[in-house]
Design an enzyme around this catalytic site. Sequence first.
Site, short mmCIF file in Angstrom:
data_model
loop_
_atom_site.label_atom_id
_atom_site.label_comp_id
_atom_site.label_asym_id
_atom_site.label_seq_id
_atom_site.Cartn_x
_atom_site.Cartn_y
_atom_site.Cartn_z
N GLY A 211 50.56 52.05 77.46
CA GLY A 211 50.90 50.62 77.51
C GLY A 211 52.12 50.33 76.65
O GLY A 211 52.79 51.25 76.18
N ASN A 212 52.42 49.05 76.45
CA ASN A 212 53.52 48.68 75.56
C ASN A 212 53.20 47.38 74.82
O ASN A 212 52.14 46.78 75.04
CB ASN A 212 54.84 48.59 76.32
CG ASN A 212 54.78 47.55 77.42
OD1 ASN A 212 54.46 46.40 77.17
ND2 ASN A 212 55.09 47.95 78.65
N ALA A 213 54.10 46.96 73.95
CA ALA A 213 53.80 45.88 73.01
C ALA A 213 54.07 44.48 73.57
O ALA A 213 53.98 43.50 72.84
CB ALA A 213 54.62 46.07 71.73
#
Length: 409
Positions: A211-213
Site C-alpha cells: 500500500g502507500n501513505a
Amino acid sequence: MSRILLGVAGGIAAYKACLLLRRFTEAGHDVTVVPTENALRFVGRVTWEALSGKPVSTSVFEQVDAVPHVALGQAADLVVVAPATADLLSRAATGRADDLLTNVLLTAACPVLMVPAMHTEMWQHPATQANVATLRARGVLVMEPADGRLTGADSGPGRLPEPDDIEQVALAVLGDPATVAAVRRRDLAGRRVVVSAGGTHEQLDPVRYLGNASSGQQGIALARAAALRGARVTLVAGHVTVPLPSGADIVRVGSTADLAVAMRAAAAEADVIVMAAAPADFTPAQASGTKIKKDGADGLELHLVQTVDVLKTLSQDRPRPQVIVGFAAETARDAAHLLELGRAKLDRKGCDLLVLNNVSGGAVFGAADNTVTIIDAHGIVAEASDDKNVIAHRILDAVAAASEGVKRQ
Ligand code: CTP
C-alpha cells in the site's frame, strides 16, 4: 478564530448539530447557537448552552436590551443552519421573521450555509425545491442532503450530512470569498465529475498487501467541493483514512486494476475526470492464494510488474469531450525544477491539467494543508497554499475555465 452562528431547526437531526458545535468549538471558533423553539423539543437548551458556553435564546423578546436579532447576524463571520428543515427553508425563502433564527437570517451580511435534513418526499417536493432555488439565487449556500438511512427504517436523500462533512464545507467557505463566489455561481451544475481518491492495495497473499501513505483527503475534498458547485459527482475511493463525503456516489476499489475498471466505467458519462488517487505503479506478478510462510527462509523476493497507467489510458481514449486532471507528487529541487518535471509529465500522460506538489519535505500525505502549482500545456494556471478544501476549489476554478474551452470546441 471566527465567529460562527449555528442555527438549529426542529428536526431529529438536531442531535448531530451538537457534534458539529463541538467540532467548531474544538477548532477554536466562537459559536453562538440559535435554535428554533421546535429544535428545543429534540435537544434541550441546557445542552446548547453547556456546549457553546453561552446563553441561548429562540425569541427576539429575550435579552432585548442587546438587540440580538440585529447584533447576532451582523457580528457573525458565517451562519450555518443545520439541520435546515423544510419549514425553515420555507420561512427563509419567504423572508419571514417570526423567531430569532429567521431574524438573524435577514440581518446576516456574512455567507449563510444551509444544511437541509428531512424525509425524502419533503426534500423532493416541488415546494421545497423551489425554496432551495430561491435561496440559492439570493446567494445562500445550500448543501445537498446525504443519501442514506432516515429516521425510521427507510432511506433516501434527505439525511443530514455527517458533522465532519459540514465542518469541512464550512472551513472552505470561512474567510475565503473566492470559494463563496464559486459555490454561489454553481458553475459545475449539470456536469458529471468523476474523482478518484486514496491509495490502492496490491494483494500479496490473502492477508498482506502493498500500500502507500495516501490519506485520500485531497480527492475527497475535491468530490465535496464539486458537489457543492452543483456537479453530479462519482467518487472512486481506494484506501482512505478520512470520512467519505456526502453528496457523491461512492464506488469502492482495492487494487490499481480495480481502479482502472471503475474509472473506465465512470468515464463513459463524465465531463470532468480528476485522478487524485495514488495508485501503485507496481503489483505482484502473481498474488499467492495461500498465506506466504516464512518457514526457514531468510528473505523473500517479490516479483512485481507495472500496473496500468489509468490517467494515461483515460486521457488517450476519451469517449466524449472531457477535462482530465492529473496529480503529480515530485521531489523537486526548486520551483523551476518542479515545473520542468510537471511539463514532462503533463505531456507524457496527455491530461489537460496537472496539479503539482513538491513532496521533498514529505509533508503532503495526511496533512490538512497542501501547496500546489496547477499547470496546463501553456504553463502555470494557478498556485495556492491552503487548506485542502480551499485547494479543491482552486483546482475546480481551473477545471471550470478549461471546461469553457471544451464547450467552445
Ligand atoms: N496514476 C495512474 N495510474 C497509475 C499511476 C499513477 O493513473 N498506475 C496517476 C495518478 O493518479 C496521478 C498521476 O498518474 O494523477 C501521476 O502519478 P505519478 O505517480 O506522479 O506518476 P507516474 O506515472 O507514476 O510517474 P513517476 O514515474 O514520476 O512516479
